[in-house]
Design a protein around this motif. Structure first.
Motif, PDB file in Angstrom:
ATOM      1  N   LEU A  41       0.829  -1.200   0.000  1.00  0.00           N
ATOM      2  CA  LEU A  41       0.000   0.000   0.000  1.00  0.00           C
ATOM      3  C   LEU A  41       0.867   1.255   0.000  1.00  0.00           C
ATOM      4  O   LEU A  41       0.581   2.212  -0.725  1.00  0.00           O
ATOM      5  N   GLN A  42       1.934   1.248   0.771  1.00  0.00           N
ATOM      6  CA  GLN A  42       2.818   2.413   0.805  1.00  0.00           C
ATOM      7  C   GLN A  42       3.412   2.673  -0.576  1.00  0.00           C
ATOM      8  O   GLN A  42       3.439   3.816  -1.046  1.00  0.00           O
ATOM      9  N   ASP A  43       3.872   1.628  -1.246  1.00  0.00           N
ATOM     10  CA  ASP A  43       4.427   1.796  -2.594  1.00  0.00           C
ATOM     11  C   ASP A  43       3.356   2.302  -3.568  1.00  0.00           C
ATOM     12  O   ASP A  43       3.624   3.159  -4.408  1.00  0.00           O
ATOM     13  N   ALA A  44       2.144   1.752  -3.446  1.00  0.00           N
ATOM     14  CA  ALA A  44       1.056   2.174  -4.340  1.00  0.00           C
ATOM     15  C   ALA A  44       0.683   3.633  -4.108  1.00  0.00           C
ATOM     16  O   ALA A  44       0.461   4.389  -5.056  1.00  0.00           O
ATOM     17  N   ARG A  56      -6.218  12.455 -10.205  1.00  0.00           N
ATOM     18  CA  ARG A  56      -7.187  12.922  -9.211  1.00  0.00           C
ATOM     19  C   ARG A  56      -8.577  13.194  -9.775  1.00  0.00           C
ATOM     20  O   ARG A  56      -9.567  13.056  -9.079  1.00  0.00           O
ATOM     21  N   GLU A  57      -8.686  13.584 -11.024  1.00  0.00           N
ATOM     22  CA  GLU A  57      -9.990  13.881 -11.611  1.00  0.00           C
ATOM     23  C   GLU A  57     -10.757  12.613 -11.978  1.00  0.00           C
ATOM     24  O   GLU A  57     -11.962  12.648 -12.149  1.00  0.00           O
ATOM     25  N   GLY A  58     -10.057  11.506 -12.122  1.00  0.00           N
ATOM     26  CA  GLY A  58     -10.704  10.243 -12.472  1.00  0.00           C
ATOM     27  C   GLY A  58     -11.100   9.468 -11.227  1.00  0.00           C
ATOM     28  O   GLY A  58     -11.787   9.982 -10.355  1.00  0.00           O
ATOM     29  N   ASP A  59     -10.627   8.235 -11.143  1.00  0.00           N
ATOM     30  CA  ASP A  59     -10.917   7.368  -9.999  1.00  0.00           C
ATOM     31  C   ASP A  59      -9.598   6.933  -9.370  1.00  0.00           C
ATOM     32  O   ASP A  59      -9.057   5.883  -9.708  1.00  0.00           O
ATOM     33  N   PRO A  60      -9.056   7.735  -8.447  1.00  0.00           N
ATOM     34  CA  PRO A  60      -7.767   7.397  -7.847  1.00  0.00           C
ATOM     35  C   PRO A  60      -7.780   6.066  -7.095  1.00  0.00           C
ATOM     36  O   PRO A  60      -6.779   5.361  -7.065  1.00  0.00           O
ATOM     37  N   ALA A  61      -8.924   5.686  -6.506  1.00  0.00           N
ATOM     38  CA  ALA A  61      -8.990   4.411  -5.785  1.00  0.00           C
ATOM     39  C   ALA A  61      -8.776   3.245  -6.746  1.00  0.00           C
ATOM     40  O   ALA A  61      -8.067   2.291  -6.421  1.00  0.00           O
ATOM     41  N   ALA A  62      -9.361   3.320  -7.925  1.00  0.00           N
ATOM     42  CA  ALA A  62      -9.164   2.261  -8.921  1.00  0.00           C
ATOM     43  C   ALA A  62      -7.704   2.205  -9.359  1.00  0.00           C
ATOM     44  O   ALA A  62      -7.147   1.127  -9.553  1.00  0.00           O
ATOM     45  N   TYR A  63      -7.094   3.369  -9.503  1.00  0.00           N
ATOM     46  CA  TYR A  63      -5.680   3.436  -9.887  1.00  0.00           C
ATOM     47  C   TYR A  63      -4.814   2.755  -8.820  1.00  0.00           C
ATOM     48  O   TYR A  63      -3.939   1.951  -9.142  1.00  0.00           O
ATOM     49  N   VAL A  64      -5.090   3.033  -7.545  1.00  0.00           N
ATOM     50  CA  VAL A  64      -4.310   2.435  -6.456  1.00  0.00           C
ATOM     51  C   VAL A  64      -4.558   0.935  -6.399  1.00  0.00           C
ATOM     52  O   VAL A  64      -3.624   0.153  -6.219  1.00  0.00           O
ATOM     53  N   ARG A  65      -5.818   0.497  -6.552  1.00  0.00           N
ATOM     54  CA  ARG A  65      -6.103  -0.938  -6.523  1.00  0.00           C
ATOM     55  C   ARG A  65      -5.370  -1.662  -7.642  1.00  0.00           C
ATOM     56  O   ARG A  65      -4.819  -2.743  -7.445  1.00  0.00           O
ATOM     57  N   THR A  66      -5.331  -1.072  -8.816  1.00  0.00           N
ATOM     58  CA  THR A  66      -4.610  -1.679  -9.935  1.00  0.00           C
ATOM     59  C   THR A  66      -3.136  -1.839  -9.584  1.00  0.00           C
ATOM     60  O   THR A  66      -2.548  -2.901  -9.802  1.00  0.00           O
ATOM     61  N   ILE A  67      -2.553  -0.807  -9.024  1.00  0.00           N
ATOM     62  CA  ILE A  67      -1.143  -0.878  -8.622  1.00  0.00           C
ATOM     63  C   ILE A  67      -0.957  -1.960  -7.567  1.00  0.00           C
ATOM     64  O   ILE A  67      -0.024  -2.772  -7.644  1.00  0.00           O
ATOM     65  N   LEU A  68      -1.844  -2.000  -6.572  1.00  0.00           N
ATOM     66  CA  LEU A  68      -1.742  -2.994  -5.493  1.00  0.00           C
ATOM     67  C   LEU A  68      -1.728  -4.416  -6.037  1.00  0.00           C
ATOM     68  O   LEU A  68      -0.849  -5.214  -5.688  1.00  0.00           O
ATOM     69  N   ASP A  71       1.337  -5.153  -8.363  1.00  0.00           N
ATOM     70  CA  ASP A  71       2.572  -5.257  -7.579  1.00  0.00           C
ATOM     71  C   ASP A  71       2.588  -6.528  -6.735  1.00  0.00           C
ATOM     72  O   ASP A  71       3.633  -7.140  -6.549  1.00  0.00           O
ATOM     73  N   ALA A  72       1.426  -6.924  -6.209  1.00  0.00           N
ATOM     74  CA  ALA A  72       1.362  -8.157  -5.412  1.00  0.00           C
ATOM     75  C   ALA A  72       1.706  -9.362  -6.271  1.00  0.00           C
ATOM     76  O   ALA A  72       2.485 -10.232  -5.855  1.00  0.00           O
ATOM     77  N   VAL A  73       1.154  -9.415  -7.464  1.00  0.00           N
ATOM     78  CA  VAL A  73       1.460 -10.535  -8.361  1.00  0.00           C
ATOM     79  C   VAL A  73       2.942 -10.511  -8.737  1.00  0.00           C
ATOM     80  O   VAL A  73       3.609 -11.548  -8.750  1.00  0.00           O
ATOM     81  N   SER A  74       3.482  -9.338  -9.002  1.00  0.00           N
ATOM     82  CA  SER A  74       4.913  -9.239  -9.321  1.00  0.00           C
ATOM     83  C   SER A  74       5.766  -9.692  -8.148  1.00  0.00           C
ATOM     84  O   SER A  74       6.783 -10.365  -8.328  1.00  0.00           O
ATOM     85  N   TRP A  75       5.373  -9.323  -6.944  1.00  0.00           N
ATOM     86  CA  TRP A  75       6.129  -9.723  -5.756  1.00  0.00           C
ATOM     87  C   TRP A  75       6.135 -11.239  -5.632  1.00  0.00           C
ATOM     88  O   TRP A  75       7.163 -11.837  -5.357  1.00  0.00           O
ATOM     89  N   GLU A 134      -9.479  -5.279 -16.242  1.00  0.00           N
ATOM     90  CA  GLU A 134      -8.732  -4.040 -16.462  1.00  0.00           C
ATOM     91  C   GLU A 134      -7.707  -3.809 -15.360  1.00  0.00           C
ATOM     92  O   GLU A 134      -6.566  -3.439 -15.630  1.00  0.00           O
ATOM     93  N   ALA A 135      -8.107  -4.054 -14.118  1.00  0.00           N
ATOM     94  CA  ALA A 135      -7.189  -3.839 -12.991  1.00  0.00           C
ATOM     95  C   ALA A 135      -5.979  -4.760 -13.058  1.00  0.00           C
ATOM     96  O   ALA A 135      -4.867  -4.362 -12.712  1.00  0.00           O
ATOM     97  N   LEU A 136      -6.203  -5.988 -13.510  1.00  0.00           N
ATOM     98  CA  LEU A 136      -5.099  -6.952 -13.572  1.00  0.00           C
ATOM     99  C   LEU A 136      -4.382  -6.964 -14.915  1.00  0.00           C
ATOM    100  O   LEU A 136      -3.363  -7.634 -15.054  1.00  0.00           O
ATOM    101  N   GLY A 137      -4.924  -6.264 -15.895  1.00  0.00           N
ATOM    102  CA  GLY A 137      -4.291  -6.225 -17.206  1.00  0.00           C
ATOM    103  C   GLY A 137      -4.423  -7.529 -17.965  1.00  0.00           C
ATOM    104  O   GLY A 137      -3.503  -7.944 -18.677  1.00  0.00           O
ATOM    105  N   VAL A 138      -5.573  -8.205 -17.790  1.00  0.00           N
ATOM    106  CA  VAL A 138      -5.825  -9.472 -18.474  1.00  0.00           C
ATOM    107  C   VAL A 138      -7.176  -9.380 -19.176  1.00  0.00           C
ATOM    108  O   VAL A 138      -7.903  -8.402 -19.019  1.00  0.00           O
TER     109      VAL A 138
END
Length: 178
Positions: A41-44, A56-68, A71-75, A134-138
């Motif tokens: 979460l800190q990295d995201a 910020r004008e879009g959906d920042p929560a979706a952006y953070v969830r996608t990163i989370l 990054d978890a799968v990459s880890w 979309e969040a997972l890129g699949v």
């Protein structure tokens, strides 16, 4: 002029204060380790801060969830999934709900990273198949097949979880069979 930069910072701080707890819970469900979830979460949130002006004008929560989730799968791909402990976990008598949570936690830990991420996104985050893809890129088909395989695996490793949430597809109400 200086107020404009402050507005962006205040918006970011407000977003973090309002969303950090739910995002931390989601990160924990994906990785199963509180410290790793905090790191993810800190990295995201750092990545979000760097892109805040455009996100910020879009959906920042979706952006953070996608990163989370990415990054978890990459880890998981970079590290082994075995957790060593000095002592075996204590067996504590718990109420029925606590027992069910422990069963679910252990069962999720036995799933491959992508399947686990799909289940968390679909059922904890309550995202659609398309949003999960979309969040997972699949592709949506990959989400469907990973979800199907994950639910089948959960039924195998934790038959106690075989309630309505695992037996029915929540969007169509149809039976989900392996």
């Amino acid at each position: 002029m200086g107020g404009r930069a402050d507005d962006g910072r205040e918006g970011y701080v407000s977003f973090v204060e309002n969303h950090q707890h739910r995002l931390l819970r989601a990160a924990y469900l994906v990785c199963g380790n509180r410290h790793q979830a905090e790191d993810l979460l800190q990295d995201a949130l750092l990545k979000l801060a760097l892109r805040w002006s455009s996100v910020r004008e879009g959906d920042p929560a979706a952006y953070v969830r996608t990163i989370l989730y990415r990054d978890a799968v990459s880890w998981w791909r970079r590290r082994r999934r075995e957790w060593l402990a000095a002592y075996p976990p204590e067996q504590v008598a718990r109420d029925g709900d606590g027992d069910l949570r422990l069963v679910l936690h252990r069962a999720l830990g036995q799933l491959p990273p992508r399947q686990r991420a799909v289940l968390v996104l679909r059922y904890f985050e309550d995202m659609t198949e398309a949003a999960t893809a979309e969040a997972l890129g699949v592709s949506v088909g990959t989400v469907k097949s990973q979800c199907h395989a994950a639910l089948r695996r959960l039924r195998e490793v934790a038959p106690d979880l075989g309630g309505p949430g695992l037996d029915r597809d929540r969007t169509s109400g149809t039976e989900v069979t392996p």
